[in-house]
Design a protein around this motif. Structure first.
Motif, PDB file in Angstrom:
ATOM      1  N   ALA A  69       0.856  -1.267   0.051  1.00 53.00           N
ATOM      2  CA  ALA A  69       0.054   0.233  -0.114  1.00 53.00           C
ATOM      3  C   ALA A  69       0.927   1.434   0.048  1.00 53.00           C
ATOM      4  CB  ALA A  69      -0.879   0.036   0.978  1.00 53.00           C
ATOM      5  N   THR A 121      -5.677   6.140  -0.088  1.00 51.82           N
ATOM      6  CA  THR A 121      -6.140   5.390  -1.257  1.00 51.82           C
ATOM      7  C   THR A 121      -7.459   5.393  -1.698  1.00 51.82           C
ATOM      8  OG1 THR A 121      -4.150   3.829  -0.717  1.00 51.82           O
ATOM      9  CG2 THR A 121      -5.907   3.322  -2.048  1.00 51.82           C
ATOM     10  N   ARG A 122      -8.213   5.343  -0.471  1.00 50.27           N
ATOM     11  CA  ARG A 122      -9.887   5.430  -0.706  1.00 50.27           C
ATOM     12  C   ARG A 122     -10.202   6.887  -1.282  1.00 50.27           C
ATOM     13  NH1 ARG A 122     -10.169   2.951   4.166  1.00 50.27           N
ATOM     14  NH2 ARG A 122     -10.653   4.910   5.301  1.00 50.27           N
ATOM     15  N   ALA A 125       2.262   1.646  -3.373  1.00 48.75           N
ATOM     16  CA  ALA A 125       1.145   2.119  -4.376  1.00 48.75           C
ATOM     17  C   ALA A 125       1.001   3.582  -4.162  1.00 48.75           C
ATOM     18  CB  ALA A 125       0.105   1.396  -4.133  1.00 48.75           C
ATOM     19  N   LEU A 126       1.071   4.153  -2.907  1.00 47.39           N
ATOM     20  CA  LEU A 126       0.762   5.754  -2.553  1.00 47.39           C
ATOM     21  C   LEU A 126       1.950   6.550  -3.391  1.00 47.39           C
ATOM     22  CD1 LEU A 126      -0.919   7.824  -1.479  1.00 47.39           C
ATOM     23  CD2 LEU A 126       0.374   7.413   0.686  1.00 47.39           C
ATOM     24  N   ARG A 162       1.679   7.142  -6.827  1.00 50.81           N
ATOM     25  CA  ARG A 162       0.662   8.132  -7.211  1.00 50.81           C
ATOM     26  C   ARG A 162       0.832   9.421  -6.598  1.00 50.81           C
ATOM     27  NH1 ARG A 162      -5.015   5.076  -5.904  1.00 50.81           N
ATOM     28  NH2 ARG A 162      -5.655   6.417  -7.239  1.00 50.81           N
ATOM     29  N   ASP A 179      -8.978   7.007  -4.974  1.00 50.96           N
ATOM     30  CA  ASP A 179      -9.839   6.004  -5.695  1.00 50.96           C
ATOM     31  C   ASP A 179     -11.383   6.840  -6.042  1.00 50.96           C
ATOM     32  OD1 ASP A 179      -7.682   4.291  -6.122  1.00 50.96           O
ATOM     33  OD2 ASP A 179      -8.574   3.063  -4.654  1.00 50.96           O
ATOM     34  N   HIS A 217      -4.588   3.767   3.830  1.00 52.33           N
ATOM     35  CA  HIS A 217      -6.142   3.179   3.226  1.00 52.33           C
ATOM     36  C   HIS A 217      -6.771   4.393   3.147  1.00 52.33           C
ATOM     37  CE1 HIS A 217      -4.500  -1.023   4.726  1.00 52.33           C
ATOM     38  NE2 HIS A 217      -4.278  -0.612   3.382  1.00 52.33           N
TER      39      HIS A 217
END
Length: 744
Positions: A555, A730-731, A558-559, A562, A734, A727
């Motif tokens: 995670a 990420t939410r 992935a962040l 981005r 997204d 998270h």
């Protein structure tokens, strides 16, 4: 009279004997370099007028004003040497490197070992040192306190610039056990005089060295993620108490990078049974075993944080009640009170023994008989703390009922209008704990309800749309069934938040609190600050990636990938002129800053984010920043309660993943009720954007910035909890992407 070349002035080679370096001291650019008011012809030796070292260019006054000057470098060099006894009194062992142009030796005094390496050549040199006797230790460069690679089996290689040198402190490996496996005992400090003279006497330097170890270990110390370079006691104000004098000390803390900070530490001294009681009941307050010299003899006692002593708390309260002053070397500690104090029984309060509240805070709070709460600021800064400024406004001007009234305060005055806020005294509000704990209790009931219902294995419906859109609808029957009465609590909190912002904006001509319109320049500065903040947080995440628990690394990676997407989200604020205003806000608004009385909410702690300078915390901002902070707090509470319920095992993480959609469901519905009530109460107040798109943009931006702040905090303090902001980020990313795709 002074002569010499102490500050780097040039030599007059035309003067005979030693007189070339004994010209008059260049104090200033004034007549005769400030050395004398006599005619220049009458001086014993002439003033240096060489163009490169002319006294109007090179003088003490000029170099005093330049922290990078040779004068300041020499001051720092001497101060560093004085802080380490090994330089002057340590044993010396030469290392004899093969390169004869490099001299190296180790000085040892007690547990302190200092490696000195110097290049005697005018060219760069390399040297291999045999440090096998210190294998496993880490050399730490003493000016910046930056660690070098640990010493291993092979010879230790160093390169030095022309005439360069290293002072390296050799430290034991972190976490090494004390010799013999015994528990670490309190350090011993020799005051080299009576207790009353310690902060200003010969023992002060030893005390400052001791604080270098003590302060960073405290819960309220905010520089744990930084390398401390130096600590100096700038002033120590004596405060008389029934147990003897206490010194309210202001400790200036320098780091190897970034802005320096000042911490307030009250120092007390106890002997005999009183010292034993403090060690038994309040071990957190013990600093050192102190040896003082009183009346020709040596006395042993305990040096401790005086906020553990009820007598000191009573002395501070008495200062406020009687508006007393105590003078230090540089400033004066003063006290004041508001109308709220007149309602209280002062005689009963003076006799009330203070009770320390939770230590897990950035400040220290003392409870006086459930009547007053004294908040003592640990990290202090020049300027009026927003806690006092906003507290005075809401207590004396607005008489706002849903905050704890400000009853008094303590300030340290430096003269010329310069002050440092030391403490704030508030009226006690009967309560059932803060809203954070109340929310966790409600969430425990919620998850129990979810897990006893077979539907919990399914994804909960109806809470995926944006909060602003969800807030426009009534709560569904399912939300009322599962979230229950907390929906009403969230609604009431939203109403109280709007009433607070309305009160803060109703300034009656006070420029300090009056609303100001957003400008394009402010929008640009806001974007730049958020861009910088993003870079700092993601750089921190990148540096700590390997130290994160294995299940969090995907995670985090992935962040990091981005980062451009995060910056693009912030960049939207400079795309158009926002028609809205900014006002004085809470500044650090979340569930932990609100008390639950059983029927209502009371808002606390207006000092803002303690890690930021006071000047920055006083800046006017959009009230939506507070709203975003509370919305993030709902989300954080939902996932924190679930994390505590499932545990940190493989099985617990699987259970967490299965129930995570229900955590999001709770946070969305609770947040939407809060936001709905807030917007309804703020209608017609002209404090929010009229355009719904602008409203969504600003809420989105502030929530994203708050989540980044949470991530940095967890990385520095609780890496195992970094999954919640990770998270959450990420939410948010997204969700925005999905809505953008749907619109296209």
């Amino acid at each position: 009279l002074y002569y010499g070349d102490e500050i780097g002035m040039g030599d007059n080679i035309y003067l005979g004997d030693r007189n070339g370096v004994r010209t008059p001291m260049q104090w200033s650019s004034d007549k005769n370099a400030g050395f004398s008011r006599a005619n220049p012809q009458l001086l014993y030796l002439p003033i240096t007028v060489d163009p490169e070292y002319h006294y109007e260019t090179v003088n003490v006054e000029t170099q005093q004003g330049n922290p990078q000057s040779l004068l300041w470098w020499m001051k720092r060099l001497i101060a560093l040497r004085k802080r380490h006894p090994a330089f002057g009194r340590g044993d010396m062992v030469f290392l004899n490197p093969v390169n004869a142009k490099v001299v190296a030796f180790v000085r040892t005094h007690g547990d302190e070992r200092i490696l000195v390496v110097a290049n005697l050549s005018r060219f760069a040199q390399a040297a291999e040192l045999d440090l096998s006797a210190y294998r496993g230790m880490t050399p730490v460069e003493m000016f910046g306190m930056n660690p070098l690679p640990p010493i291993g089996k092979a010879a230790y290689m160093l390169t030095l610039s022309p005439h360069g040198f290293y002072w390296l402190l050799l430290r034991e490996p972190a976490g090494s056990a004390p010799p013999g496996g015994k528990e670490e005992r309190l350090p011993v400090l020799d005051a080299r005089g009576p207790w009353a003279r310690l902060p200003e006497g010969r023992g002060r330097e030893a005390l400052e060295r001791l604080l270098l170890r003590y302060l960073p270990a405290q819960r309220w110390f905010g520089g744990k993620a930084r390398i401390v370079r130096d600590m100096k006691i700038e002033d120590a104000v004596p405060v008389p108490t029934d147990s003897g004098p206490v010194f309210l000390s202001f400790v200036h803390t320098d780091y190897n990078e970034g802005v320096a900070e000042t911490y307030m530490l009250p120092l007390g001294f106890a002997t005999g049974p009183r010292a034993e009681r403090l060690l038994r009941d309040d071990p957190w307050a013990a600093i050192a075993t102190l040896h003082t010299r009183e009346n020709g003899g040596v006395q042993e006692g305990l040096l401790f944080d005086a906020l553990a002593d009820p007598a000191f708390g009573q002395a501070l309260l008495a200062m406020v009640l009687r508006r007393r002053q105590h003078k230090g070397r540089r400033g004066i500690l003063t006290a004041g009170s508001t109308w709220a104090m007149r309602r209280l029984d002062r005689h009963a309060l003076v006799r009330a023994a203070p009770r320390p509240l939770s230590l897990e805070q950035s400040n220290t709070n003392l409870n006086f008989a459930d009547t007053l709460i004294l908040k003592v600021f640990r990290r202090v800064d020049e300027g009026v703390n927003p806690e006092l400024e906003i507290g005075r406004m809401l207590t004396e001007q607005r008489r706002f009922e849903h905050v704890a009234p400000l009853a008094g305060y303590l300030e340290y005055e430096l003269g010329h209008g310069r002050t440092i806020s030391v403490a704030a005294l508030h009226g006690f509000v009967p309560n059932h704990g803060n809203a954070w704990q109340f929310t966790l209790d409600e969430l425990a009931r919620y998850y129990e309800h979810v897990q006893t219902n077979p539907e919990h294995m399914l994804r909960p419906p109806g809470a995926e749309e944006p909060l602003a859109e969800l807030a426009a609808h009534e709560a569904t029957e399912q939300a009322q069934t599962y979230v229950g009465t907390y929906l009403e609590s969230a609604r009431l909190l939203g109403q109280r938040t709007a009433e607070l912002h309305t009160a803060l904006a109703d300034a009656h001509g006070d420029e300090t609190f009056g609303p100001e319109e957003f400008s394009t320049l402010y929008q640009r500065s806001l974007y730049q600050s958020q861009r910088t903040h993003t870079g700092q947080v993601l750089s921190l995440l990148r540096g700590k990636l390997r130290d994160l628990p294995a299940h969090l690394r995907p995670a985090a990676s992935a962040l990091l990938a981005r980062e451009g997407e995060v910056l693009a989200r912030f960049r939207r604020i400079v795309g158009k002129k926002l028609k809205t205003v900014r006002i004085r806000c809470h500044g650090d608004y979340h569930l932990g800053q609100v008390l639950f009385t059983g029927r209502d909410f009371v808002i606390l702690d207006f000092e803002g984010e303690p890690a930021r300078p006071v000047g920055e915390r006083r800046i006017k901002r959009s009230p939506l920043r507070d709203v975003a902070g509370m919305l993030r707090s709902f989300d954080y509470a939902a996932h924190a309660a679930l994390k505590l319920r499932t545990g940190d095992t493989d099985e617990g993480r699987e259970q967490y993943a299965a129930l995570a959609p229900w955590a999001h469901y709770w946070a969305q519905w609770s947040g939407s009720r809060f936001l709905r009530a807030y917007l309804e109460t703020m209608a017609g107040k002209a404090l929010l954007p009229d355009d719904p798109d602008d409203m969504e943009l600003m809420l989105d931006m502030y929530r994203l910035d708050k989540a980044l702040y949470e991530l940095a905090y967890e990385l520095n303090n609780r890496p195992d909890w970094a999954d919640i902001p990770l998270h959450g980020l990420t939410r948010m990313l997204d969700g925005r992407s999905a809505r953008s795709s749907a619109r296209r």
